[in-house]
Enzyme design. Sequence first.
Site, mmCIF file in Angstrom:
data_model
loop_
_atom_site.group_PDB
_atom_site.id
_atom_site.type_symbol
_atom_site.label_atom_id
_atom_site.label_comp_id
_atom_site.label_asym_id
_atom_site.label_seq_id
_atom_site.Cartn_x
_atom_site.Cartn_y
_atom_site.Cartn_z
ATOM 1 N N PHE A 1 -6.452 -6.502 0.984
ATOM 2 C CA PHE A 1 -5.784 -5.935 -0.194
ATOM 3 C C PHE A 1 -4.692 -6.867 -0.697
ATOM 4 O O PHE A 1 -4.032 -7.555 0.071
ATOM 5 C CB PHE A 1 -5.225 -4.532 0.131
ATOM 6 C CG PHE A 1 -6.262 -3.466 -0.035
ATOM 7 C CD1 PHE A 1 -7.329 -3.360 0.855
ATOM 8 C CD2 PHE A 1 -6.227 -2.601 -1.117
ATOM 9 C CE1 PHE A 1 -8.327 -2.406 0.667
ATOM 10 C CE2 PHE A 1 -7.211 -1.639 -1.305
ATOM 11 C CZ PHE A 1 -8.256 -1.548 -0.414
ATOM 12 N N TYR B 1 -2.804 -8.064 16.778
ATOM 13 C CA TYR B 1 -2.996 -7.221 15.583
ATOM 14 C C TYR B 1 -4.219 -6.322 15.748
ATOM 15 O O TYR B 1 -4.165 -5.113 15.501
ATOM 16 C CB TYR B 1 -3.130 -8.124 14.352
ATOM 17 C CG TYR B 1 -3.183 -7.371 13.045
ATOM 18 C CD1 TYR B 1 -2.068 -6.713 12.563
ATOM 19 C CD2 TYR B 1 -4.358 -7.322 12.297
ATOM 20 C CE1 TYR B 1 -2.113 -6.016 11.361
ATOM 21 C CE2 TYR B 1 -4.410 -6.634 11.094
ATOM 22 C CZ TYR B 1 -3.278 -5.982 10.627
ATOM 23 O OH TYR B 1 -3.323 -5.285 9.447
ATOM 24 N N LYS C 1 -4.368 -2.182 15.966
ATOM 25 C CA LYS C 1 -5.098 -1.369 14.985
ATOM 26 C C LYS C 1 -6.261 -0.617 15.647
ATOM 27 O O LYS C 1 -6.599 0.495 15.238
ATOM 28 C CB LYS C 1 -5.598 -2.254 13.838
ATOM 29 C CG LYS C 1 -4.461 -2.859 13.005
ATOM 30 C CD LYS C 1 -3.606 -1.779 12.354
ATOM 31 C CE LYS C 1 -2.615 -2.325 11.340
ATOM 32 N NZ LYS C 1 -1.830 -1.274 10.670
ATOM 33 N N LEU D 1 0.827 -1.212 0.000
ATOM 34 C CA LEU D 1 0.000 0.000 0.000
ATOM 35 C C LEU D 1 0.862 1.264 0.000
ATOM 36 O O LEU D 1 0.539 2.259 -0.666
ATOM 37 C CB LEU D 1 -0.935 -0.008 1.217
ATOM 38 C CG LEU D 1 -1.860 -1.237 1.344
ATOM 39 C CD1 LEU D 1 -2.790 -1.104 2.551
ATOM 40 C CD2 LEU D 1 -2.676 -1.454 0.074
ATOM 41 N N SER E 1 -7.153 -1.006 10.231
ATOM 42 C CA SER E 1 -7.561 -2.232 9.530
ATOM 43 C C SER E 1 -9.000 -2.528 9.934
ATOM 44 O O SER E 1 -9.444 -2.122 11.018
ATOM 45 C CB SER E 1 -6.680 -3.410 9.978
ATOM 46 O OG SER E 1 -7.289 -4.642 9.629
ATOM 47 N N ASP F 1 13.389 2.536 10.966
ATOM 48 C CA ASP F 1 12.420 1.768 11.750
ATOM 49 C C ASP F 1 11.432 2.750 12.371
ATOM 50 O O ASP F 1 11.849 3.679 13.084
ATOM 51 C CB ASP F 1 13.200 1.010 12.841
ATOM 52 C CG ASP F 1 12.321 0.113 13.687
ATOM 53 O OD1 ASP F 1 11.100 0.361 13.767
ATOM 54 O OD2 ASP F 1 12.859 -0.827 14.277
HETATM 55 N N1 LIG Z 1 -2.836 -5.937 2.875
HETATM 56 C C1 LIG Z 1 -3.966 -5.919 3.578
HETATM 57 O O1 LIG Z 1 -4.900 -6.683 3.275
HETATM 58 C C2 LIG Z 1 -4.146 -4.971 4.708
HETATM 59 C C3 LIG Z 1 -3.099 -4.201 5.214
HETATM 60 N N2 LIG Z 1 -3.347 -3.353 6.266
HETATM 61 C C4 LIG Z 1 -2.299 -2.495 6.818
HETATM 62 O O2 LIG Z 1 -1.762 -1.690 5.791
HETATM 63 C C5 LIG Z 1 -0.412 -1.390 6.066
HETATM 64 C C6 LIG Z 1 0.434 -1.725 4.849
HETATM 65 O O3 LIG Z 1 0.295 -3.117 4.614
HETATM 66 P P1 LIG Z 1 0.769 -3.826 3.263
HETATM 67 O O4 LIG Z 1 1.236 -2.831 2.296
HETATM 68 O O5 LIG Z 1 -0.294 -4.781 2.905
HETATM 69 O O6 LIG Z 1 1.966 -4.689 3.859
HETATM 70 P P2 LIG Z 1 3.420 -4.986 3.300
HETATM 71 O O7 LIG Z 1 3.937 -6.065 4.161
HETATM 72 O O8 LIG Z 1 3.375 -5.174 1.834
HETATM 73 O O9 LIG Z 1 4.193 -3.606 3.603
HETATM 74 C C7 LIG Z 1 4.483 -3.201 4.888
HETATM 75 C C8 LIG Z 1 5.840 -2.533 4.869
HETATM 76 O O10 LIG Z 1 6.117 -2.040 6.190
HETATM 77 C C9 LIG Z 1 7.482 -2.235 6.424
HETATM 78 N N3 LIG Z 1 7.749 -2.265 7.860
HETATM 79 C C10 LIG Z 1 7.387 -3.215 8.747
HETATM 80 N N4 LIG Z 1 7.825 -2.903 9.970
HETATM 81 C C11 LIG Z 1 8.474 -1.715 9.857
HETATM 82 C C12 LIG Z 1 9.147 -0.879 10.778
HETATM 83 N N5 LIG Z 1 9.269 -1.212 12.063
HETATM 84 N N6 LIG Z 1 9.696 0.263 10.328
HETATM 85 C C13 LIG Z 1 9.614 0.592 9.020
HETATM 86 N N7 LIG Z 1 9.000 -0.166 8.093
HETATM 87 C C14 LIG Z 1 8.438 -1.308 8.510
HETATM 88 C C15 LIG Z 1 7.818 -3.564 5.755
HETATM 89 O O11 LIG Z 1 9.215 -3.675 5.509
HETATM 90 C C16 LIG Z 1 6.995 -3.489 4.494
HETATM 91 O O12 LIG Z 1 7.728 -2.960 3.407
HETATM 92 C C17 LIG Z 1 -0.047 -2.191 7.321
HETATM 93 O O13 LIG Z 1 -0.133 -1.332 8.436
HETATM 94 C C18 LIG Z 1 -1.121 -3.255 7.389
HETATM 95 O O14 LIG Z 1 -1.344 -3.669 8.715
HETATM 96 C C19 LIG Z 1 -4.585 -3.221 6.816
HETATM 97 C C20 LIG Z 1 -5.622 -3.948 6.350
HETATM 98 C C21 LIG Z 1 -5.489 -4.886 5.258
HETATM 99 C C1 LIG Z 2 -5.348 -14.428 6.369
HETATM 100 C C2 LIG Z 2 -4.846 -13.795 7.672
HETATM 101 C C3 LIG Z 2 -5.982 -13.197 8.422
HETATM 102 C C4 LIG Z 2 -6.438 -11.972 7.701
HETATM 103 O O1 LIG Z 2 -7.587 -11.901 7.375
HETATM 104 C C5 LIG Z 2 -5.400 -10.941 7.428
HETATM 105 C C6 LIG Z 2 -4.243 -11.579 6.624
HETATM 106 C C7 LIG Z 2 -3.096 -10.569 6.417
HETATM 107 C C8 LIG Z 2 -3.592 -9.281 5.790
HETATM 108 C C9 LIG Z 2 -4.707 -8.754 6.578
HETATM 109 C C10 LIG Z 2 -4.589 -7.545 7.150
HETATM 110 C C11 LIG Z 2 -5.673 -6.918 7.795
HETATM 111 O O2 LIG Z 2 -5.519 -5.872 8.394
HETATM 112 C C12 LIG Z 2 -7.020 -7.535 7.724
HETATM 113 C C13 LIG Z 2 -6.910 -9.011 7.797
HETATM 114 C C14 LIG Z 2 -5.917 -9.636 6.803
HETATM 115 C C15 LIG Z 2 -6.606 -9.836 5.461
HETATM 116 C C16 LIG Z 2 -3.753 -12.728 7.479
HETATM 117 C C17 LIG Z 2 -2.531 -13.473 7.085
HETATM 118 C C18 LIG Z 2 -2.637 -14.798 7.825
HETATM 119 C C19 LIG Z 2 -4.007 -14.757 8.475
HETATM 120 C C20 LIG Z 2 -4.574 -16.131 8.696
HETATM 121 O O3 LIG Z 2 -4.248 -17.067 8.045
HETATM 122 C C21 LIG Z 2 -5.508 -16.280 9.737
HETATM 123 O O4 LIG Z 2 -5.939 -17.309 10.046
#
Ligand SMILES: NC(=O)C1=CN([C@@H]2O[C@H](COP(=O)(O)OP(=O)(O)OC[C@H]3O[C@@H](n4cnc5c(N)ncnc54)[C@H](O)[C@@H]3O)[C@@H](O)[C@H]2O)C=CC1
Ligand SMILES: C[C@]12CC(=O)[C@H]3[C@@H](CCC4=CC(=O)CC[C@@]43C)[C@@H]1CC[C@@H]2C(=O)C=O
Length: 253
Positions: free
Chosen positions: A194, A161, A165, A17, A148, A58
């Site tokens: 996502f 988690y 959030k 994202l 989230s 970080d």
């Molecule tokens: N992908 C999904 O379905 C969802 C994601 N989110 C949230 O959106 C945000 C972005 O997630 P994504 O892009 O999907 O994940 P991602 O894993 O692709 O990207 C997260 C990035 O954060 C960096 N990161 C982790 N810990 C760090 C730290 N201590 N300092 C600096 N960088 C750090 C990682 O190196 C990685 O590049 C996260 O906060 C996640 O919890 C929320 C809901 C759904």
């Molecule tokens: C699939 C699993 C549980 C989830 O639904 C999350 C997923 C990682 C990305 C996500 C971030 C969010 O903030 C919303 C939920 C979710 C889609 C998780 C990875 C492993 C999790 C699992 O297997 C749970 O049993």
Amino acid sequence: MRIENATFVITGAGSGLGSACAERLVAAGGRVVLCDLSEGVQDQARRLGDAAIAVQGDVTSADDIQAVIDAAQAHGDGLAGVIHCAGVVSVAKLVDRHGNPADLDAYARTVQINLVGTFNVMRLAAAAMSQNPPGDDGERGVIINIASVAAFDGQVGQCAYSASKAGVVGMSLPAARELSRHGIRVMAIAPGVFETPMMADIPEDAVAALSQAVPFPKRLGKPDEFARLAEQIITNSMLNGEVIRLDGGIRMQ
Ligand SMILES: NC(=O)C1=CN([C@@H]2O[C@H](COP(=O)(O)OP(=O)(O)OC[C@H]3O[C@@H](n4cnc5c(N)ncnc54)[C@H](O)[C@@H]3O)[C@@H](O)[C@H]2O)C=CC1
Ligand SMILES: C[C@]12CC(=O)[C@H]3[C@@H](CCC4=CC(=O)CC[C@@]43C)[C@@H]1CC[C@@H]2C(=O)C=O
């Protein structure tokens, strides 16, 4: 707030994202400072050209984030905003199938990165932006935090988690209220599911089940759909003190 020629910090910008937000803001004429723990963020900045620089760091470290903010101030005319995407997901039951309790350090690590990291980025960014000259309506900056849907409908195994959030959701209104006197807005986005590297290790059938659970459209969100909402939040100054779910209507089981 305009994006053109303004400078934004994006954390977690090495992936998913955050990376999509960086691309969108640069396409809209903005300058970006990309922060991530991973060194891949340097390649991401190179791909985006002169409008982007990367500072590895970080989000839980005061020194690292101050360095990111200093770099942003040197990269343009002050820091206009932050999109704080860095975060980690963790899954652990309170009591596992052998009757062992969950690991306390693992719980604290998730809360430290997702919640304390968000506070750290907010406080340092807000202090810097409070020194900006006021723009239209006295606006000095905007902070977008990432929560989230798990903040509201956490699943089994998501105590850490979901709590982290939910803490991000809880901070958004008091932060917006406090920072209003400086002309700084605070918003949060609560994404559903996502298509990012965070989902990369999930088996195909589990991804299919998650897609089916979305009322409409029945698929995972695309990172650019998230970035478009972030862009709207930056440019629409009436958006403040609110959490927006971006989830296709999903309510996690
Ligand atoms: N992908 C999904 O379905 C969802 C994601 N989110 C949230 O959106 C945000 C972005 O997630 P994504 O892009 O999907 O994940 P991602 O894993 O692709 O990207 C997260 C990035 O954060 C960096 N990161 C982790 N810990 C760090 C730290 N201590 N300092 C600096 N960088 C750090 C990682 O190196 C990685 O590049 C996260 O906060 C996640 O919890 C929320 C809901 C759904
Ligand atoms: C699939 C699993 C549980 C989830 O639904 C999350 C997923 C990682 C990305 C996500 C971030 C969010 O903030 C919303 C939920 C979710 C889609 C998780 C990875 C492993 C999790 C699992 O297997 C749970 O049993």
